[in-house]
Every structure is written in C-alpha cells, then in structure tokens.
Design a protein around this motif. Structure first.
Motif, short mmCIF file in Angstrom:
data_model
loop_
_atom_site.label_atom_id
_atom_site.label_comp_id
_atom_site.label_asym_id
_atom_site.label_seq_id
_atom_site.Cartn_x
_atom_site.Cartn_y
_atom_site.Cartn_z
N LEU A 191 0.81 -1.21 0.00
CA LEU A 191 0.00 0.00 0.00
C LEU A 191 0.85 1.26 0.00
O LEU A 191 0.37 2.34 -0.35
CB LEU A 191 -0.92 0.02 1.23
CG LEU A 191 -2.10 -0.96 1.24
CD1 LEU A 191 -2.72 -1.00 2.63
CD2 LEU A 191 -3.13 -0.57 0.20
N GLY A 192 2.10 1.13 0.43
CA GLY A 192 2.95 2.30 0.57
C GLY A 192 2.52 3.19 1.73
O GLY A 192 2.64 4.41 1.65
N GLU A 193 2.03 2.56 2.80
CA GLU A 193 1.53 3.30 3.96
C GLU A 193 2.18 2.79 5.25
O GLU A 193 2.52 1.61 5.35
CB GLU A 193 0.02 3.14 4.12
CG GLU A 193 -0.81 3.79 3.05
CD GLU A 193 -2.30 3.69 3.37
OE1 GLU A 193 -2.67 3.85 4.55
OE2 GLU A 193 -3.07 3.42 2.43
N ILE A 194 2.32 3.69 6.22
CA ILE A 194 2.77 3.32 7.56
C ILE A 194 1.53 3.09 8.43
O ILE A 194 0.73 4.01 8.62
CB ILE A 194 3.63 4.43 8.18
CG1 ILE A 194 4.87 4.69 7.34
CG2 ILE A 194 4.00 4.09 9.62
CD1 ILE A 194 5.86 3.54 7.31
N PRO A 195 1.33 1.89 8.97
CA PRO A 195 0.14 1.64 9.78
C PRO A 195 0.26 2.30 11.16
O PRO A 195 1.35 2.35 11.74
CB PRO A 195 0.13 0.11 9.91
CG PRO A 195 1.57 -0.28 9.81
CD PRO A 195 2.17 0.67 8.82
N PRO A 196 -0.84 2.78 11.71
CA PRO A 196 -0.82 3.34 13.06
C PRO A 196 -0.59 2.25 14.10
O PRO A 196 -0.75 1.06 13.83
CB PRO A 196 -2.22 3.94 13.22
CG PRO A 196 -2.82 3.97 11.85
CD PRO A 196 -2.16 2.88 11.08
N ILE A 197 -0.21 2.67 15.31
CA ILE A 197 -0.11 1.76 16.45
C ILE A 197 -1.38 1.90 17.27
O ILE A 197 -1.68 2.99 17.77
CB ILE A 197 1.12 2.10 17.32
CG1 ILE A 197 2.41 1.92 16.52
CG2 ILE A 197 1.14 1.23 18.57
CD1 ILE A 197 3.66 2.34 17.28
N TYR A 198 -2.13 0.81 17.44
CA TYR A 198 -3.40 0.87 18.14
C TYR A 198 -3.37 0.24 19.54
O TYR A 198 -4.30 0.43 20.31
CB TYR A 198 -4.49 0.18 17.33
CG TYR A 198 -4.95 1.01 16.15
CD1 TYR A 198 -5.79 2.10 16.35
CD2 TYR A 198 -4.57 0.69 14.86
CE1 TYR A 198 -6.22 2.87 15.27
CE2 TYR A 198 -5.00 1.45 13.78
CZ TYR A 198 -5.83 2.53 13.99
OH TYR A 198 -6.24 3.29 12.92
N ASP A 199 -2.34 -0.56 19.85
CA ASP A 199 -2.33 -1.24 21.14
C ASP A 199 -0.89 -1.45 21.59
O ASP A 199 0.05 -1.33 20.81
CB ASP A 199 -3.06 -2.58 21.04
CG ASP A 199 -2.45 -3.47 19.96
OD1 ASP A 199 -1.49 -4.19 20.27
OD2 ASP A 199 -2.93 -3.42 18.80
N GLN A 200 -0.73 -1.79 22.87
CA GLN A 200 0.60 -1.84 23.44
C GLN A 200 1.46 -2.98 22.87
O GLN A 200 2.67 -2.82 22.71
CB GLN A 200 0.53 -1.96 24.96
CG GLN A 200 -0.13 -3.21 25.49
CD GLN A 200 -0.17 -3.22 27.01
OE1 GLN A 200 0.10 -2.22 27.66
NE2 GLN A 200 -0.52 -4.37 27.58
N SER A 201 0.85 -4.12 22.54
CA SER A 201 1.64 -5.21 21.97
C SER A 201 2.25 -4.82 20.63
O SER A 201 3.35 -5.24 20.29
CB SER A 201 0.77 -6.46 21.80
OG SER A 201 0.36 -6.96 23.05
N SER A 202 1.54 -3.99 19.89
CA SER A 202 2.03 -3.52 18.59
C SER A 202 3.16 -2.52 18.73
O SER A 202 3.85 -2.21 17.75
CB SER A 202 0.89 -2.89 17.80
OG SER A 202 -0.17 -3.80 17.62
N ALA A 203 3.34 -1.98 19.94
CA ALA A 203 4.36 -0.95 20.16
C ALA A 203 5.61 -1.49 20.83
O ALA A 203 6.56 -0.75 21.05
CB ALA A 203 3.77 0.16 21.03
N LEU A 204 5.64 -2.79 21.14
CA LEU A 204 6.71 -3.32 21.98
C LEU A 204 8.07 -3.38 21.31
O LEU A 204 9.07 -3.59 21.99
CB LEU A 204 6.33 -4.72 22.47
CG LEU A 204 5.30 -4.78 23.58
CD1 LEU A 204 4.99 -6.24 23.93
CD2 LEU A 204 5.80 -4.04 24.81
N GLY A 205 8.14 -3.23 20.00
CA GLY A 205 9.41 -3.39 19.33
C GLY A 205 10.42 -2.29 19.56
O GLY A 205 11.62 -2.50 19.45
N GLY A 206 9.94 -1.10 19.87
CA GLY A 206 10.89 0.01 20.00
C GLY A 206 11.57 0.29 18.66
O GLY A 206 11.06 -0.04 17.60
N GLY A 207 12.71 0.90 18.72
CA GLY A 207 13.49 1.11 17.50
C GLY A 207 13.15 2.38 16.76
O GLY A 207 13.46 2.50 15.57
#
Length: 247
Positions: free
Chosen positions: A116-132
């Motif tokens: 899609l050429g898009e950056i998906p939003p972060i909706y929950d904490q598990s999706s944010a755990l990667g850091g970086g």
C-alpha cells in the motif's frame, strides 16, 4: 525464596548459529514464512556475517546449516549457497556499526502495508513493543534488488532507524541481538495486522495510546522484555528437541 529471572535460567546458553536457527523457526511461526524468502544476518567480531543459506526454509533451518560470508557476499564457511538478495544486508552492515542483527522477510500484513505504501498506526501496546524509533517506508527500487547501489540507497533512506517497510516488497528489522530483532519483528507484524483489522472494521484512524507511552517504547533497544525471546526459544526446543544436537 525470591526468583530472580535471568536469560540463563529461562533458556540454555546458545551460540550465534543456534540463535539464528531458533530465530528463523520462531519467526516462521509468527508469519515470517514466505517459502524460501528472507535473510537473517549476525555481524561477527571479525567483520564477517553469519546468515541463513539459500534453499533452506526458515522452519527447517538447523545451526549446522548456517553459513559465514564476508561483506562482499563471498562464502567463507559452510556448504550451502549464499541467499539471493543479500546485498541489502551487506550494505547495512558496512554502513552501520550500531546494528549487529538484521532480519528481512515478507510477512503477510507487513507486506500488505508495504504494498500500500503506507505506515500503519499503532493501536495497542503489543504492537508498540518493538521500539526502535519510527517505522519508515523505503522505496528501494531505484534499481534491481540485488544491486549494491540500490541496497545502499535503501539503507540510507532508513535514516538510522531500525524498522522499515520496503515498498512493494516486505519488512526490514534491525537490532543488537536476537532478542531485540525477535521482539521488534513480532511487534511489527502485530502492528500491521491489527491496523488492517481496525481499518477493515471501519474503526478510527486516530491511535488511542498516549504519546508519552509511545515515545518511551520507541526509545527501547528491544532488549528490555526478558522472557519474550526466551519463551519462543523454549517452544522451538519442545517442538524439535534434537535442534541443538550436533550432526
């Protein structure tokens, strides 16, 4: 008696080759399973790279099949061929001393957002755990995917980041350890999957997590969640108790 968790208590001590094989298998279960596609590299103190070979799927990789290559892509050790598309990793390790581990593959939801050429939003904490830091979108197709100049431009476009969607291609996840890249890779695919589901359900495009929380996780080096990687290692060793046995 107080239990003090350490990596040594939670899993056996591993060599880098064993870590690569376990990482490949664990990520296969997490959706990094596009047939023969994908590369895992680990920079060694002598400047060479250990990596998975071509022609071996990630779910069947064994430590003794891991090969060693130099930064020109030449086979130094091992009896399996060098994987195709490795110039992206060669350019990365030549340019960035802060990165010792790198993972590239085509997981379903990460690849959909790359398409899609898009950056998906972060909706929950598990999706944010990667850091970086921030996830970046990189269009690396200024030339063939195995072209050194194209690979260098893709690495430059990451601008020091550790998470990238490669437009029309897949994902690129970087870190300082097997633990870091596993956590980041899993969180990235969860982020992409859940953002797709939220969109499909007609949900809000506005993330609901506090900005301060997200910024804190972005600053993570991926090593802080003790037990996340270790539990995946134990699962793989239960599935194949012979994996670490020499052959």
């Amino acid at each position: 008696m107080t239990f003090v968790p350490t990596a040594e208590k939670l899993m056996p001590e591993l060599t880098t080759r064993e870590e690569i094989a376990l990482l490949a298998r664990a990520l296969w279960r997490e959706g990094y399973n596009d047939h023969l596609a994908g590369h895992i590299t680990a920079l060694q103190p002598d400047g060479t790279l250990l990596c998975n070979p071509w022609l071996v799927r990630w779910d069947e990789l064994r430590p003794e099949q891991v090969i060693r290559i130099d930064l020109a892509g030449n086979l130094v050790e091992g009896d399996w061929p060098v994987p195709l598309g490795i110039p992206l990793h060669l350019a990365l390790h030549a340019a960035r001393a802060d990165v010792t581990w790198a993972v590239h593959n085509h997981p379903l939801f990460g690849t959909v957002w790359a398409d899609l050429g898009e950056i998906p939003p972060i909706y929950d904490q598990s999706s944010a755990l990667g850091g970086g830091g921030d996830l970046v979108l990189v269009n690396e197709y200024s030339g063939p995917v195995n072209d050194a100049a194209t690979a260098r431009s893709a690495v430059d476009a990451m601008n020091g980041g550790h998470l990238a969607l490669l437009a029309g291609h897949g994902v690129f996840v970087l870190g300082g350890s097997a633990r870091a890249v596993f956590q980041r890779a899993v969180a990235l695919e969860q982020r992409c999957q859940r953002a797709w589901h939220v969109r499909a359900a007609g949900g809000t495009p506005t993330p609901v997590l506090p900005a301060g929380f997200l910024n804190h996780l972005k600053a993570s080096d991926g090593n802080g969640f003790l037990g996340f990687w270790e539990s995946a290692v134990r699962a793989e060793l239960r599935a194949d108790p012979t994996l670490l046995d020499p052959r």
